[in-house]
Design an enzyme around this catalytic site. Structure first.
Site, mmCIF file in Angstrom:
data_model
loop_
_atom_site.group_PDB
_atom_site.id
_atom_site.type_symbol
_atom_site.label_atom_id
_atom_site.label_comp_id
_atom_site.label_asym_id
_atom_site.label_seq_id
_atom_site.Cartn_x
_atom_site.Cartn_y
_atom_site.Cartn_z
ATOM 1 N N CYS A 1 0.875 -1.173 0.000
ATOM 2 C CA CYS A 1 0.000 0.000 0.000
ATOM 3 C C CYS A 1 0.907 1.216 0.000
ATOM 4 O O CYS A 1 1.779 1.347 0.865
ATOM 5 C CB CYS A 1 -0.864 -0.028 1.255
ATOM 6 S SG CYS A 1 -1.846 1.459 1.535
ATOM 7 N N CYS B 1 -0.403 4.188 -6.590
ATOM 8 C CA CYS B 1 -1.454 3.649 -5.725
ATOM 9 C C CYS B 1 -1.823 2.279 -6.280
ATOM 10 O O CYS B 1 -1.958 2.107 -7.503
ATOM 11 C CB CYS B 1 -2.668 4.574 -5.740
ATOM 12 S SG CYS B 1 -4.095 3.830 -4.910
HETATM 13 N N1 DGL Z 1 -3.838 0.999 -1.256
HETATM 14 C C1 DGL Z 1 -3.803 2.426 -1.127
HETATM 15 C C2 DGL Z 1 -2.536 2.985 -1.753
HETATM 16 O O1 DGL Z 1 -1.820 2.297 -2.466
HETATM 17 C C3 DGL Z 1 -5.004 3.087 -1.729
HETATM 18 C C4 DGL Z 1 -6.284 2.832 -0.991
HETATM 19 C C5 DGL Z 1 -6.499 3.683 0.251
HETATM 20 O O2 DGL Z 1 -6.576 4.912 0.167
HETATM 21 O O3 DGL Z 1 -6.603 3.053 1.297
HETATM 22 O O4 DGL Z 1 -2.238 4.126 -1.541
#
Ligand code: DGL
Length: 279
Positions: free
Chosen positions: A78, A197
């Site tokens: 993430c 993301c």
């Molecule tokens: N998985 C998150 C990222 O890569 C995006 C989702 C979220 O905002 O929780 O930033």
């Protein structure tokens, strides 16, 4: 201090929700022999708009949980958690929990590769508000490639578009085009764009449609996977403590049936999901 087993365990992959499945997918395709334990904190997602302190605390709880479940190595799949929590966990928490375990993120591997993917030395980053505000890409890239100029744009609507299965809908066009146009307007010399993301690869057909031709679009999964492969080769002791059975198990802090259903957007196979509580 927590008591943790030294036995081999699965490689943990953590995400706020489903997006880390794109990272897991890249890793499993390159390294299918290992066991994996995926944890999505769906009950508290999205992390993108949350403060530094909250993302740190939630991510800390998740990593500790994965360690307690036997993981010797955890990947923060993430960007928001990598941007806001990785450094603090490595510095403040790991030494007290178990100094032999490791937590790695997704920003560094992407920053490492970017130098070889841009000719103009102008790159763009599309990511959540939290990741853009943290300046993490800018800082990591500048450390490794000081001559590269980094321009970021936050895309707050892109995660919900994916989560609500609207990635292919005509309505998504407006939001995808808007952020790409903003980025190109800020720096027309950009020739490579990082999808910073984990959800964004699901929007790739639309991103390709609106990105000017000649711009390299960089999804992270494969780069994170090859960086992990290299890391395991260089850290034989840790590699020995990663179990090899080719099995993946999924954990969610939300409803397992909902997770299973949504995960189909990201994965093409039936999965086994368990509900867990963090805190
Ligand atoms: N998985 C998150 C990222 O890569 C995006 C989702 C979220 O905002 O929780 O930033």
């Amino acid at each position: 201090m927590i008591t943790l087993s030294k036995n081999p365990g699965p490689i943990g992959v953590f995400d706020s929700g489903y997006g880390g499945l794109t990272i897991l997918d890249g890793i499993r395709r390159l390294l299918p022999e290992y066991d994996y334990l995926y944890l999505g904190d769906n009950a508290r997602a999205p992390y993108g708009p949350r403060s530094f302190d909250v993302v740190y605390e939630f991510t800390r709880q998740a990593v500790r949980f994965l360690f307690e479940r036997g993981c010797q190595l955890v990947i923060l799949g993430c960007n928001t958690a990598s941007a806001k929590a990785l450094r603090s966990i490595q510095q403040n928490d790991l030494p007290g929990w178990d100094s032999e375990r490791r937590v790695l993120g997704v920003i560094r591997p992407t920053a490492e590769i970017i130098g070889s993917l841009t000719k103009s030395r102008h790159i763009g980053v599309l990511a959540t508000e939290g990741t853009i505000k943290s300046e993490s890409y800018n800082l990591e890239i500048k450390k490794l490639h000081p001559d590269v100029s980094v321009t970021g744009v936050a895309c707050p609507f892109w995660v919900p578009l994916v989560e609500y299965n609207e990635a292919d809908s005509p309505g998504a066009d407006y939001f995808v085009k808007k952020c790409i146009d903003q980025l190109i307007e800020k720096d027309p010399a950009i020739d490579a764009v990082i999808l910073g993301c984990t959800h964004y690869p699901i929007l790739l057909p639309k991103i390709r449609k609106f990105m000017p031709t000649g711009i390299n679009i960089i999804a992270q999964g494969d780069y994170v996977a090859s960086s992990l492969k290299d890391y395991l080769q260089r850290h034989g002791d840790l590699e020995q403590r990663c179990s090899k059975g080719g099995v993946t198990h999924y954990l969610t802090t939300e409803n397992p049936d909902t997770f299973r259903e949504h995960a189909q957007i990201f994965l093409n196979e039936p999965i086994d999901v368990e509900n867990v509580t963090l805190g």
